[in-house]
Design a protein around this motif. Structure first.
Motif, PDB file in Angstrom:
ATOM      1  N   GLN A  36       0.840  -1.205   0.000  1.00 58.99           N
ATOM      2  CA  GLN A  36       0.000   0.000   0.000  1.00 58.99           C
ATOM      3  C   GLN A  36       0.872   1.251   0.000  1.00 58.99           C
ATOM      4  O   GLN A  36       0.596   2.212  -0.697  1.00 58.99           O
ATOM      5  CB  GLN A  36      -0.921   0.022   1.232  1.00 58.99           C
ATOM      6  N   PHE A  37       1.940   1.200   0.788  1.00 59.93           N
ATOM      7  CA  PHE A  37       2.808   2.370   0.862  1.00 59.93           C
ATOM      8  C   PHE A  37       3.498   2.630  -0.483  1.00 59.93           C
ATOM      9  O   PHE A  37       3.494   3.759  -0.979  1.00 59.93           O
ATOM     10  CB  PHE A  37       3.855   2.203   1.963  1.00 59.93           C
ATOM     11  N   PHE A  38       4.044   1.591  -1.079  1.00 58.31           N
ATOM     12  CA  PHE A  38       4.738   1.777  -2.363  1.00 58.31           C
ATOM     13  C   PHE A  38       3.781   2.317  -3.415  1.00 58.31           C
ATOM     14  O   PHE A  38       4.152   3.112  -4.263  1.00 58.31           O
ATOM     15  CB  PHE A  38       5.339   0.458  -2.851  1.00 58.31           C
ATOM     16  N   LYS A  39       2.525   1.876  -3.356  1.00 59.52           N
ATOM     17  CA  LYS A  39       1.566   2.356  -4.339  1.00 59.52           C
ATOM     18  C   LYS A  39       1.296   3.838  -4.171  1.00 59.52           C
ATOM     19  O   LYS A  39       0.861   4.506  -5.107  1.00 59.52           O
ATOM     20  CB  LYS A  39       0.255   1.573  -4.219  1.00 59.52           C
ATOM     21  N   SER A  40       1.506   4.354  -2.961  1.00 58.57           N
ATOM     22  CA  SER A  40       1.244   5.775  -2.735  1.00 58.57           C
ATOM     23  C   SER A  40       2.444   6.641  -3.097  1.00 58.57           C
ATOM     24  O   SER A  40       2.345   7.858  -3.124  1.00 58.57           O
ATOM     25  CB  SER A  40       0.863   6.010  -1.270  1.00 58.57           C
ATOM     26  N   VAL A  41       3.580   6.020  -3.401  1.00 60.11           N
ATOM     27  CA  VAL A  41       4.749   6.807  -3.825  1.00 60.11           C
ATOM     28  C   VAL A  41       4.507   7.269  -5.259  1.00 60.11           C
ATOM     29  O   VAL A  41       4.197   6.460  -6.123  1.00 60.11           O
ATOM     30  CB  VAL A  41       6.037   5.956  -3.750  1.00 60.11           C
ATOM     31  N   PRO A  42       4.619   8.590  -5.519  1.00 55.51           N
ATOM     32  CA  PRO A  42       4.283   9.088  -6.851  1.00 55.51           C
ATOM     33  C   PRO A  42       5.112   8.414  -7.954  1.00 55.51           C
ATOM     34  O   PRO A  42       6.315   8.227  -7.795  1.00 55.51           O
ATOM     35  CB  PRO A  42       4.633  10.577  -6.784  1.00 55.51           C
ATOM     36  N   GLU A  43       4.438   8.099  -9.036  1.00 51.65           N
ATOM     37  CA  GLU A  43       5.077   7.464 -10.199  1.00 51.65           C
ATOM     38  C   GLU A  43       6.213   8.340 -10.735  1.00 51.65           C
ATOM     39  O   GLU A  43       7.232   7.843 -11.181  1.00 51.65           O
ATOM     40  CB  GLU A  43       4.009   7.269 -11.276  1.00 51.65           C
ATOM     41  N   GLU A  44       6.009   9.652 -10.649  1.00 53.92           N
ATOM     42  CA  GLU A  44       7.022  10.586 -11.169  1.00 53.92           C
ATOM     43  C   GLU A  44       8.383  10.361 -10.529  1.00 53.92           C
ATOM     44  O   GLU A  44       9.412  10.589 -11.159  1.00 53.92           O
ATOM     45  CB  GLU A  44       6.592  12.035 -10.878  1.00 53.92           C
TER      46      GLU A  44
END
Ligand code: ADP
Ligand code: MG
Lengths: 280, 353
Positions: free
Chosen positions: A161-169
């Protein structure tokens, strides 16, 4: 205004007393000698045997084989707690990294497979796990104690969940900056996950520290005993006609509490600092 | 000399959306090229294909004479500035700028010099030890620029870098970015949906619509000679007035309400057309003159230096732009289009005739 304040504080103080009370009683009781405890029950006064009892608990060899001291048990508990926490964090971060950042066939399937292991706690698979460990010759080893419990669906899920919240940019910027998968993980993702790591460390350390069933099954050699088992061991004498060393049991219980409390205090402040700095 | 060449480059996403239809254009060395178009037209997709962040479905992409379709972003000798800056939150400003150089194995002294040079160029000298969270939006923007500059790339890519700033800062950064780019002479591709940014910054503009190029040209060409009603209405604020009319091949176009104008071009093919007039090109007069058209004013916008009159011409919306000194007529005024630039577009396809 003032009145409500006093009332608020009363409520808080009451809460504190309620929480601290049992611990204080346990501590005070541990400073009395066992006969007194046996006759009068829990104590709320200072007994004067503090130094003697704690010295004995920490440094005197005990157990059936006379091999293990309190200090050794403390060490074992630490190895278990830290081994657990670190191992679980490393494994679940790597698993979450794979699931979130790499497109491989059936990634979703793998994720849900890991997730469903939440429904299968150690107790359900304890016999087969034990058998595997016996076959691998890992009974009475630290690896045998730690490794079978390392896979953590909870940790994987939180990191995912945390990694998914890290912006793709951020990933894209790192790619342009020449960071490959390994560098991105080490240079960007791990530092960003500090708070998450701290939180999971707290939970997993306490979980490992308090393990009882699995260590009991996996270790017969007393030199691998943990504090939690040590307490039980002292009280086992009850089957004989002797009075168990209540004071020592209480002392061990108090000692067993200190490291988890320290871990919570240390990591909590880190955790809160991280939250208030608001990096992301 | 061509720095970047796209030949029939297209992009179809795995979900089947074709975001970019086969597209070809060149970018000259040192040029500042702006990709502009409404949201979802495929600007970012094109930029990201150039960056290597998105695979190219078909076609060829050359940078500095080499086909780079399958080259990793880090090896394309590019730098990118992202809309949300994409600064590494846990690193200081210095490390944010230095990270790419470290990964390339630049020497410590080399990194130090490059970062300090870029920082002084961008007035970031005193912030080098701060984290991004301790900077204002404008400063973060500068750090993102700095990160691009230190690498001394062959190509700068910008994806709506100013859209998170307030209007005043945006105006200022627009000028700064352009000045910096001129000074460094680095070829740049700049994506924006803001036609003002496109007009003010670009050497050349590429106008995109639904994954296709509508027109490529200098800001002046795009503004004054739009190739389609799409370009005409997208560029310019307020946009070009477009009025439905009928072209009968007799040298005149007929508007609703019995009005007519000389046709700006002769096509020989009668049919429905649209007449395009820029708001500042229409001249408003208070009394009827020969050939003037009645203009019913609905309301007036005061913008300080200028006035905008919104109303209708033959029942169709029409806007006139005047200086603030222009008198405000009551009710109906007259439009004299004899000296105006009038364009004619095909009524069905929107292409300029
Ligand atoms: N990763 C993606 N997967 C599927 N469709 C996408 C993806 N990214 C963009 N699109 C679609 O492609 C089109 C162009 O997107 P984009 O290039 O981001 O537009 P712009 O930057 O001009 O606003 C849009 O219709 C968008 O929905
Ligand atoms: Mg975009």
């Amino acid at each position: 205004m003032n009145k409500t304040r006093i009332f608020d504080h009363l409520v808080l103080l009451l809460g504190v007393a309620f929480m601290i009370g049992p611990i204080a009683v346990a501590f005070l009781t541990s400073t009395h000698d066992p006969y007194e405890i046996h006759m009068k029950g829990l104590m709320t006064s200072w007994g004067g045997d503090f130094v003697a009892t704690y010295d004995k608990v920490l440094f005197e060899k005990g157990g059936f084989t006379g091999k293990v001291t309190g200090l050794a048990m403390l060490k074992n508990s630490f190895i278990l707690g830290i081994g657990f926490a670190v191992g679980k964090i490393v494994l679940s971060m790597l698993a979450a990294y794979a699931i979130v950042y790499f497109r491989f066939k059936m990634g979703v399937v793998f994720f849900w497979m890991i997730f469903t292991t939440l429904l299968l706690p150690l107790e359900v698979r304890i016999l087969p796990s034990y058998e595997v460990m016996t076959k691998l010759g890992l009974v009475d080893t630290y690896s045998g104690l730690i490794v079978p419990l390392l896979a953590s669906a909870t940790g994987t899920f939180y990191f995912r969940q945390f990694f998914k919240s890290v912006p793709e940019e951020l990933l894209e910027a790192a790619r342009i900056d020449g960071a490959g998968p390994f560098k991105f993980f080490v240079d960007i993702l791990i530092p960003l996950s500090r708070n998450m790591i701290a939180a999971i460390f707290i939970i997993m350390f306490v979980y490992g520290w308090n393990q009882y069933l699995w260590p009991m099954l996996m270790t017969t050699d007393e030199s691998f005993f943990t504090l939690v088992r040590g307490i039980k061991q002292i009280l086992l004498v009850w089957v004989g006609a002797q009075i168990p060393d209540y004071n020592q049991a209480f002392a061990l219980a108090v000692l067993a509490m200190i490291p988890p409390i320290l871990v919570v205090i240390v990591f909590q402040s880190w955790f809160i600092k991280g939250l208030t700095e608001s990096d992301k | 000399m061509k720095q970047v060449t796209l030949s029939n480059v297209s992009k179809t996403y795995p979900n089947g959306v074709t975001a970019v239809h086969p597209t070809s254009f060149d970018i000259e060395k040192g040029e500042f090229l702006v990709l502009v178009g409404p949201s979802g037209c495929g600007k970012s997709t094109i930029l990201r294909m150039i960056a290597g962040l998105e695979s190219i479905t078909e076609g060829d992409l050359d940078i500095a004479g080499k086909r780079v379709n399958d080259v990793e972003p880090a090896l394309r000798d590019i730098a990118m500035v992202f809309q949300n800056y994409a600064l590494y939150p846990h690193m200081t400003v210095f490390n944010n700028m230095a990270y790419g150089l470290r990964n390339r194995g630049t020497s410590k002294a080399g990194i130090d010099k490059a970062v300090r040079d870029a920082a002084s160029m961008l007035n970031l000298g005193e912030f080098l030890d701060r984290k991004p969270s301790q900077l204002s939006g404008g400063q973060r923007q500068r750090v993102a620029m700095g990160r691009a500059i230190v690498r001394n790339p062959a190509l700068f890519l910008f994806d709506e870098p100013l859209s998170n700033l307030d209007a005043k800062l945006r105006g200022q950064m627009r000028i700064e970015i352009r000045a910096l780019q001129r000074r460094l002479g680095v070829t740049s591709v700049y994506v924006t949906h803001d036609q003002v940014e496109a007009m003010t910054m670009a050497d050349r503009i590429v106008v995109l619509n639904a994954g296709r190029i509508e027109q490529i040209g200098t800001p002046s060409e795009i503004y004054h000679q739009p190739r389609s009603t799409f370009v005409a209405s997208f560029m310019g604020a307020p946009p070009m007035n477009l009025i439905d009319a009928d072209y009968r091949g007799n040298g005149r176009v007929y508007l609703a309400g019995g009005m007519d104008l000389p046709a700006p071009v002769e096509t020989g093919r009668p049919g429905a057309v649209k007449i395009g007039v820029r708001p500042e090109s229409a001249r408003m007069v208070e009394t009827e003159t020969a050939g003037a058209l009645p203009f019913a004013i609905d309301h007036v916008e005061e913008l300080g230096a200028i006035r905008l009159f919104h109303g209708t011409l033959g029942g169709q919306p029409f806007t006139v732009h005047t200086s603030h000194e222009h008198a405000v007529p009551e009710g109906t005024a007259w439009l004299d289009l004899r000296s105006s630039t009038v364009l004619m577009f095909d009524g069905a396809t929107g292409a300029r005739l």
